[in-house]
Design an enzyme around this catalytic site. Structure first.
Site, mmCIF file in Angstrom:
data_model
loop_
_atom_site.group_PDB
_atom_site.id
_atom_site.type_symbol
_atom_site.label_atom_id
_atom_site.label_comp_id
_atom_site.label_asym_id
_atom_site.label_seq_id
_atom_site.Cartn_x
_atom_site.Cartn_y
_atom_site.Cartn_z
ATOM 1 N N ASP A 209 1.103 -1.293 0.025
ATOM 2 C CA ASP A 209 0.248 -0.297 -0.219
ATOM 3 C C ASP A 209 1.104 1.091 0.015
ATOM 4 O O ASP A 209 2.574 0.732 0.391
ATOM 5 C CB ASP A 209 -0.415 0.029 0.960
ATOM 6 C CG ASP A 209 -2.221 0.844 0.597
ATOM 7 O OD1 ASP A 209 -2.534 1.349 -0.078
ATOM 8 O OD2 ASP A 209 -3.550 0.027 1.591
ATOM 9 N N GLU A 419 -10.608 6.441 5.134
ATOM 10 C CA GLU A 419 -9.178 6.192 5.483
ATOM 11 C C GLU A 419 -8.955 6.992 7.074
ATOM 12 O O GLU A 419 -9.639 7.121 7.281
ATOM 13 C CB GLU A 419 -7.891 6.303 5.331
ATOM 14 C CG GLU A 419 -7.850 5.492 3.147
ATOM 15 C CD GLU A 419 -6.771 5.596 2.833
ATOM 16 O OE1 GLU A 419 -5.340 5.450 2.869
ATOM 17 O OE2 GLU A 419 -6.726 5.207 2.177
#
Length: 648
Positions: A209, A419
């Site tokens: 990521d 997020e």
């Protein structure tokens, strides 16, 4: 614009580099091709799971693939296969909810739609299952914070969707940014190589990521230098690094190979895996955008599928005295912070990363207010904002105008976030919004509460103050229209909760809790349970039967049940089958979903729904952390009907 970018990238790669190998370019097309202007933007994952419609999920994957590929991008960082069992977590809306079976089945359906039978076909893209593994249950509820997951739980709850996705052909995987039991997943050879590549037989490649290899040094601090972080991650099993702004990974890895710290065999393995996916995508034959796909982009039929998805997702939670559907010949007050914006219908990953720039949203899509006005006429609709998400604007004015209305449609929910920007320290919906509900309820006018939210914000102190509650999740660009369709009865709601909607601040149960969690002092007490969802009609279940009362290992059990629409309206019903393992060597959940089918029934119509149970459906992770099936007695539950059988 995308064509210009992709053409430039591929020109440089295929004409100016030494080996002339085409680039694989990926993007987060989370709920549609959300970074492409005018794309079909669907409900977020949690809403899609509420539809319980796998064929619809497959179609959403298919349309998203076509529209992503139309831009020239062949690789999609989706689906999210984390099992969403932490209601505070800011990425819950990207998941398919708390149930392992639903997450697994919806993930498979999405992959099938995205990839078809040949991922190299012009209108298909490669999927990227994420975030492997255990990302969705941070202990604190905050994004990218530690998780503590015993191996049995990891294998039984969080691994199955990824195992199924590998078998379904997903060729890439993105790694969990967090850590499990003190080990950052980007550094775990046990999870990335031993489990993923060797035990599960994953032959694709693993991508990090965003900057997560660097973070092994800067945040996790398990590497004293950035170079050491690269070595740890590559040797653990990372094949590709997502580093947006520099060549640090490339330069440091060359140094590590030249020093002998990373063997060339590991490089060859990673390169082989990446090249294989590029070959599967046909990039070596033609890496450039196919302009012919533009003609099919954001088609009328795609918009219709999107509207259907939003309609089927909407879940009717409360309907006191059958207030809904509303009469169209009434004066209506529409109020609340989410009433006249498109952003809260979509959430993050919409046009921009966090989805909060309202000015960029399309003018031809309707907010809830605009859809209600369109449905019953502007002259019949009052509008007052009331509050922002956390600030009072003109609550008193809303209360005053409510006196002139017959019905109040109160639109509450969350602002957009992605997020860590969505981290919260209190799961209750903001007090100012709840106060608006309380003040409006004191007018004595019926209140319909519409929730647009990415996670289940606690509203237990206002549930009794309102007359009907509609959960819309994050329903996408057609959400406003779909909500109005349901409120005024043009559509009969059929959504079912893919989560347990919490009532309390300190206890968050999932539906598949253990027997020890149920006693006089312990209970499953959500505001609304997993699978809850009302309709404007009624359904009756009868004639639950099985083809044999005893089965042997390897034999299938066939189950049938009759479902009748006993109301006076046509409607859709999700028929759900649960299994209980009554006694086992490891404590088992009181019940687990093992099958569901959505059916359409005309008023008065009866259909027989059939299911098949295999040995795999009865398996679990035993004391040795291996998959086992034990003989014993099992119970099947469909609606309120139960039947038992023996496995010998």
């Amino acid at each position: 614009k995308w064509h210009s970018i992709i053409n430039l990238v591929q020109d440089i790669a295929t004409k100016e580099t030494r080996l002339k190998i085409p680039i694989i370019y990926g993007i987060d097309a989370i709920h549609g091709a959300n970074y492409i202007t005018g794309a079909t933007i669907f409900p977020q994952g949690l809403g899609m799971a509420a539809t319980r419609n796998l064929k619809l999920m497959e179609k959403v994957g298919e349309i998203t693939a076509l529209e992503t590929k139309a831009s020239g991008i062949p690789w999609n960082f989706n689906p999210v296969l984390g099992v969403g069992r932490e209601p505070r977590w800011s990425r819950l809306y990207e998941t398919f909810g708390e149930d392992v079976y639903i997450v697994t089945e919806f993930g498979k359906a999405y992959i099938k739609g995205q990839q078809g039978n040949d991922v190299g076909t012009a209108d298909k893209v490669a999927t990227c299952m994420k975030h492997y593994l255990g990302y969705s249950i941070p202990l604190s509820g905050l994004d990218r914070t530690p998780a503590w997951i015993p191996e049995r739980m990891l294998r039984e709850i969080f691994l199955p969707p990824f195992e199924a996705a590998i078998k379904a052909g997903s060729p890439t995987v993105m790694i969990n940014s967090g850590e499990i039991n003190g080990i950052p997943v980007h550094s775990s050879k046990e999870i990335l190589t031993d489990l993923l590549k060797e035990e599960l037989g994953f032959e694709g490649f693993a991508v990090s990521d965003w900057e997560d290899i660097i973070k092994l040094h800067t945040q996790h601090k398990i590497a004293s230098t950035q170079k050491e972080a690269v070595r740890i991650a590559v040797m653990a099993g990372i094949d590709m690094s997502m580093v947006p702004y520099d060549y640090s990974f490339y330069n440091l890895l060359i140094e590590l190979v030249n020093e002998g710290s990373v063997p060339i065999e590991r490089i060859n393995d990673a390169v082989r895996r990446i090249l294989k996916v590029k070959f599967l995508l046909g990039l070596f034959e033609d890496p450039y955008p196919q302009k012919s796909l533009v003609e099919k982009f954001a088609s009328k039929s795609s918009t219709e599928i999107n509207l259907q998805a939003a309609r089927e997702a909407i879940t009717l939670l409360e309907n006191k005295n059958s207030l809904l559907p509303l009469n169209k010949n009434q004066q209506v007050l529409v109020t609340g912070p989410t009433a006249n914006k498109l952003s809260p219908l979509n959430g993050g990953w919409t046009i921009t990363w966090d989805g909060n720039n309202e000015e960029l949203y399309p003018n031809d899509k309707k907010t809830i207010l605009e859809a209600v006005q369109n449905k019953i006429g502007k002259e019949n609709v009052f509008y007052v904002e009331g509050t922002d998400y956390s600030t009072d604007i003109n609550t008193n004015e809303a209360v005053e105008i409510a006196e002139n209305a017959d019905i109040i449609i109160l639109c509450l929910g969350e602002k957009t976030y992605t997020e860590g920007w969505g981290n919260i320290y209190d799961l209750r919906l903001e007090e100012v919004q709840r106060n608006l509900a309380k003040k409006l309820s004191k007018t004595g006018k019926p209140v319909v509460l519409v929730l647009t939210e990415g996670r289940p914000r606690i509203i237990s102190d206002i549930v009794d103050s309102v007359d009907a509650i509609v959960m819309a999740y994050l329903p996408g660009m057609e959400g406003g229209t779909a909500i109005a369709d349901v409120l005024f009865g043009d559509i009969n709601p059929s959504g079912k909760l893919p989560i347990s909607y919490p009532k309390h601040l300190s206890v968050f149960n999932t539906y598949d809790l253990k027997n020890i969690e149920l006693s006089e002092d312990k209970k499953y007490d959500p505001q609304w349970g997993f699978g809850h969802g009302l309709s404007y009609t009624t359904f009756e279940y009868s004639n639950l039967s099985i083809n044999k009362s005893e089965i042997g290992f390897g034999e299938d059990l066939r189950i049938s049940v009759s479902v009748t629409n006993t109301g006076n309206r046509d409607g859709r019903e999700s028929v759900e089958l649960y299994i209980s393992d009554l006694y086992a060597s490891v404590s088992r959940p009181i019940k687990q979903l093992k099958g569901f089918e959505k059916i359409y029934l005309k008023a008065g119509e009866t259909k027989i729904v059939e299911f098949k149970i295999t040995s795999k459906d009865l398996s679990f992770i035993g004391r040795e952390n291996k998959t086992i099936v034990e003989p014993g007695r099992f119970k099947i539950t469909i609606d309120k009907l139960t039947i038992e059988y023996e496995l010998n």
